[in-house]
Write a protein that holds these residues in place. Sequence first.
Motif, PDB file in Angstrom:
ATOM      1  N   ASP A  27      10.902  19.158  25.183  1.00 54.67           N
ATOM      2  CA  ASP A  27      10.033  20.200  24.819  1.00 54.67           C
ATOM      3  C   ASP A  27      11.095  21.116  24.065  1.00 54.67           C
ATOM      4  O   ASP A  27      12.323  20.969  23.762  1.00 54.67           O
ATOM      5  N   GLN A  28      10.310  22.227  23.418  1.00 51.33           N
ATOM      6  CA  GLN A  28      11.332  23.258  22.558  1.00 51.33           C
ATOM      7  C   GLN A  28      12.389  23.729  23.360  1.00 51.33           C
ATOM      8  O   GLN A  28      13.501  23.851  22.804  1.00 51.33           O
ATOM      9  N   ALA A  29      12.209  24.124  24.531  1.00 54.41           N
ATOM     10  CA  ALA A  29      13.288  24.788  25.325  1.00 54.41           C
ATOM     11  C   ALA A  29      14.354  23.921  25.640  1.00 54.41           C
ATOM     12  O   ALA A  29      15.574  24.319  25.490  1.00 54.41           O
ATOM     13  N   THR A  30      14.068  22.610  26.074  1.00 54.85           N
ATOM     14  CA  THR A  30      15.418  21.626  26.114  1.00 54.85           C
ATOM     15  C   THR A  30      15.902  21.379  24.737  1.00 54.85           C
ATOM     16  O   THR A  30      17.442  21.218  24.792  1.00 54.85           O
ATOM     17  N   PHE A  31      15.207  21.292  23.619  1.00 59.06           N
ATOM     18  CA  PHE A  31      16.004  21.057  22.363  1.00 59.06           C
ATOM     19  C   PHE A  31      16.782  22.195  21.975  1.00 59.06           C
ATOM     20  O   PHE A  31      17.866  22.226  21.501  1.00 59.06           O
ATOM     21  N   LEU A  32      16.186  23.487  22.158  1.00 66.32           N
ATOM     22  CA  LEU A  32      16.944  24.752  21.764  1.00 66.32           C
ATOM     23  C   LEU A  32      18.043  24.726  22.584  1.00 66.32           C
ATOM     24  O   LEU A  32      19.289  25.506  22.247  1.00 66.32           O
ATOM     25  N   LYS A  33      18.038  24.308  24.085  1.00 60.42           N
ATOM     26  CA  LYS A  33      19.398  24.250  24.796  1.00 60.42           C
ATOM     27  C   LYS A  33      20.542  23.631  24.167  1.00 60.42           C
ATOM     28  O   LYS A  33      21.878  23.985  24.216  1.00 60.42           O
ATOM     29  N   GLN A  34      20.266  22.651  23.459  1.00 56.44           N
ATOM     30  CA  GLN A  34      21.318  21.725  22.761  1.00 56.44           C
ATOM     31  C   GLN A  34      21.482  21.998  21.376  1.00 56.44           C
ATOM     32  O   GLN A  34      22.644  22.116  20.996  1.00 56.44           O
ATOM     33  N   PHE A  35      20.635  22.820  20.693  1.00 58.23           N
ATOM     34  CA  PHE A  35      20.783  23.268  19.244  1.00 58.23           C
ATOM     35  C   PHE A  35      20.172  24.703  19.225  1.00 58.23           C
ATOM     36  O   PHE A  35      19.280  24.872  18.659  1.00 58.23           O
ATOM     37  N   PRO A  36      21.078  25.556  19.756  1.00 56.64           N
ATOM     38  CA  PRO A  36      20.574  27.190  19.580  1.00 56.64           C
ATOM     39  C   PRO A  36      20.302  27.708  18.310  1.00 56.64           C
ATOM     40  O   PRO A  36      19.513  28.723  18.017  1.00 56.64           O
ATOM     41  N   GLU A  37      20.907  27.138  17.324  1.00 48.64           N
ATOM     42  CA  GLU A  37      20.878  27.655  15.884  1.00 48.64           C
ATOM     43  C   GLU A  37      19.595  26.889  15.170  1.00 48.64           C
ATOM     44  O   GLU A  37      19.360  27.555  14.027  1.00 48.64           O
ATOM     45  N   PHE A  38      18.807  26.170  15.903  1.00 47.97           N
ATOM     46  CA  PHE A  38      17.792  25.502  15.252  1.00 47.97           C
ATOM     47  C   PHE A  38      16.663  26.287  15.059  1.00 47.97           C
ATOM     48  O   PHE A  38      16.422  27.083  15.764  1.00 47.97           O
ATOM     49  N   GLU A  39      16.125  26.325  13.613  1.00 43.06           N
ATOM     50  CA  GLU A  39      15.147  27.224  13.261  1.00 43.06           C
ATOM     51  C   GLU A  39      13.749  26.611  13.594  1.00 43.06           C
ATOM     52  O   GLU A  39      13.149  25.497  13.271  1.00 43.06           O
ATOM     53  N   LEU A  40      12.902  27.357  14.605  1.00 42.49           N
ATOM     54  CA  LEU A  40      11.535  26.953  14.785  1.00 42.49           C
ATOM     55  C   LEU A  40      10.659  27.314  13.834  1.00 42.49           C
ATOM     56  O   LEU A  40      10.657  28.675  13.836  1.00 42.49           O
ATOM     57  N   ILE A  41      10.002  26.741  13.171  1.00 43.07           N
ATOM     58  CA  ILE A  41       8.619  27.330  12.335  1.00 43.07           C
ATOM     59  C   ILE A  41       7.656  26.362  12.373  1.00 43.07           C
ATOM     60  O   ILE A  41       7.245  25.389  12.932  1.00 43.07           O
ATOM     61  N   LEU A  89      20.415  17.412   9.193  1.00 46.27           N
ATOM     62  CA  LEU A  89      20.105  17.489  10.681  1.00 46.27           C
ATOM     63  C   LEU A  89      20.207  16.255  11.395  1.00 46.27           C
ATOM     64  O   LEU A  89      19.494  15.862  12.287  1.00 46.27           O
ATOM     65  N   LYS A  90      21.328  15.302  11.144  1.00 41.77           N
ATOM     66  CA  LYS A  90      21.673  14.084  11.672  1.00 41.77           C
ATOM     67  C   LYS A  90      21.591  14.242  13.300  1.00 41.77           C
ATOM     68  O   LYS A  90      21.032  13.505  13.869  1.00 41.77           O
ATOM     69  N   LYS A  91      22.361  15.188  13.715  1.00 42.91           N
ATOM     70  CA  LYS A  91      22.823  15.154  15.149  1.00 42.91           C
ATOM     71  C   LYS A  91      21.194  15.606  15.898  1.00 42.91           C
ATOM     72  O   LYS A  91      21.309  15.078  16.914  1.00 42.91           O
ATOM     73  N   GLU A  92      20.420  16.256  15.234  1.00 44.84           N
ATOM     74  CA  GLU A  92      19.370  16.903  15.889  1.00 44.84           C
ATOM     75  C   GLU A  92      18.262  15.768  15.973  1.00 44.84           C
ATOM     76  O   GLU A  92      17.770  15.488  16.885  1.00 44.84           O
ATOM     77  N   PHE A  93      18.348  15.130  14.693  1.00 38.87           N
ATOM     78  CA  PHE A  93      17.239  13.519  14.995  1.00 38.87           C
ATOM     79  C   PHE A  93      17.831  12.701  16.044  1.00 38.87           C
ATOM     80  O   PHE A  93      17.099  12.175  16.742  1.00 38.87           O
ATOM     81  N   ILE A  94      19.140  12.515  15.987  1.00 42.19           N
ATOM     82  CA  ILE A  94      19.720  11.464  17.073  1.00 42.19           C
ATOM     83  C   ILE A  94      19.351  11.996  18.436  1.00 42.19           C
ATOM     84  O   ILE A  94      19.100  11.201  19.236  1.00 42.19           O
ATOM     85  N   PHE A  95      19.342  13.250  18.651  1.00 43.60           N
ATOM     86  CA  PHE A  95      19.009  13.791  19.877  1.00 43.60           C
ATOM     87  C   PHE A  95      17.479  13.446  20.423  1.00 43.60           C
ATOM     88  O   PHE A  95      17.272  12.981  21.495  1.00 43.60           O
ATOM     89  N   LEU A  96      16.721  13.810  19.298  1.00 48.38           N
ATOM     90  CA  LEU A  96      15.283  13.386  19.506  1.00 48.38           C
ATOM     91  C   LEU A  96      15.084  12.149  20.009  1.00 48.38           C
ATOM     92  O   LEU A  96      14.270  11.790  20.676  1.00 48.38           O
ATOM     93  N   ASN A  97      15.893  11.205  18.993  1.00 50.51           N
ATOM     94  CA  ASN A  97      15.430   9.532  19.054  1.00 50.51           C
ATOM     95  C   ASN A  97      16.001   9.229  20.621  1.00 50.51           C
ATOM     96  O   ASN A  97      15.153   8.394  21.259  1.00 50.51           O
ATOM     97  N   LYS A  98      17.246   9.650  20.788  1.00 49.14           N
ATOM     98  CA  LYS A  98      17.697   9.284  22.023  1.00 49.14           C
ATOM     99  C   LYS A  98      16.957   9.596  23.192  1.00 49.14           C
ATOM    100  O   LYS A  98      16.798   8.884  24.277  1.00 49.14           O
ATOM    101  N   HIS A  99      16.262  10.844  23.217  1.00 47.80           N
ATOM    102  CA  HIS A  99      15.654  11.524  24.316  1.00 47.80           C
ATOM    103  C   HIS A  99      14.493  10.674  24.351  1.00 47.80           C
ATOM    104  O   HIS A  99      13.957  10.247  25.638  1.00 47.80           O
ATOM    105  N   TYR A 100      13.876  10.273  23.441  1.00 49.96           N
ATOM    106  CA  TYR A 100      12.676   9.521  23.415  1.00 49.96           C
ATOM    107  C   TYR A 100      12.840   8.197  23.989  1.00 49.96           C
ATOM    108  O   TYR A 100      11.920   7.713  24.822  1.00 49.96           O
ATOM    109  N   ILE A 101      13.724   7.518  23.605  1.00 49.07           N
ATOM    110  CA  ILE A 101      14.188   6.149  24.103  1.00 49.07           C
ATOM    111  C   ILE A 101      14.378   6.098  25.768  1.00 49.07           C
ATOM    112  O   ILE A 101      13.868   5.336  26.321  1.00 49.07           O
TER     113      ILE A 101
END
Length: 427
Positions: free
Chosen positions: A52-66, A33-45
């Motif tokens: 939020d989950q909506a912003t994240f799912l817009k970038q990665f619609p196939e990501f599974e929320l659990i 999940l390298k791309k997902e982590f990099i997005f989270l890290n860049k957004h935080y920086i």
Amino acid sequence: MLTQLQILNLILSSGDFSLVLDNNLTSDYFPDLKKEFIFLNKHYITYGQVPDQATFLKQFPEFELIEVKESVDYLLNELYREYNEKFLVVTFNKIRNLLMAGKTDEAMNLLNNSANEASVNRKMEAVNILSDISRYDSYIEKCHDFNKYYVTTGFRELDLALGGGIDRQNSYFVISARAGIGKTLIMVKFAAAAVAAGLNVGMYEGEMTVDKIAGRYDTLVSHISNSAITHGNIRVSNLYKNYLDNLNNSSSQGKFYILTRDMVPDNKITVNTLRSFVERYNLDMLLVDQLSLLDTEGHYRQSFEQMAEISKSLKNLQVQKRIPIVVASQQNRSSLESGDLAGTQNLSLSDRIGQDATEVIFLSKDDRLMKINIAKARDGYVKNLLTYEVDFDKGIFTYIPDEDEPDYDQIEQSVNEVKIGEGETVF
């Protein structure tokens, strides 16, 4: 992949990025999940918060929320375990390929370094020095047993200028000069002082024979003429024999081991060879004469790259073994022409040497006068230029003070004298 997914979900649901920051997690821990982590890290920086989950799912619609109910400690342990498992598989495959290609030294180097690169579950823990005063214990120990922390160079004034001598656990000490100035002699003098203090010292000598180094040691300890020892003057035979007969009688002195190129297979000395030297003979101090005469496991296009790798590896060895390492290095010719000896940039071949070093001294010589210029000293505070009159044949160094020379007796007393109670003084 499940652990990676759980951790990213935990961060998204809580909005807390401290799990990443406190444990120094990088994208290497999230290969699936390298791309997902990099997005989270860049957004935080960029924005100072977790998306939020909506912003994240817009970038990665196939990501599974659990929903994540596991503890953070468990998830981190699993993440590190999975990282190490993959890391070791890749490392052992590389080692196998190197061994099959007959590159044993490169394989050994990779094996040694892999232990340091393997990950452990260790949360960042800074120290509040206002509430944590445990350093007082080491301070008191230094008051009672200063030699446990420092070993003398054999030069009283240099010890004081360095702030105590050679740090027994944290020193990567560089002696630099042009050829023929006396680097090896100074290095052997350091060794003689350490042996007298009970340390086991090892020296890699890249040019001279064991007898030549031993002869310098004998002269420095006994002050018997080195030319007489070297050339076989029969007039000192009785004196020399008596000295040698009593050389190993003291139970308090250490040992002095010499390693030369012809003592190892293929006549090849690498940092890994020196590591083995330290471990086999339980060395308390390692001397390397000199850096340019060490070999590397890899191949480098430029000599400065090779020297940088050697210095980095030696520094790592010093940190891992927690023993002082003293090395000799050539001095840049340009510094001699300009007369500037003050900076570590005057070390030949690589700036990395000066960066790694905790202490750097430059030697210069004018007939019987030797000057020691202290270019770098982490704990030093007295002065940076010392002058000695030297009888090179007898190994005698006589300090020549400046007109404005500080009172070394007073300085030494201020370093060593500590009041720890009314009427009680410790030296």
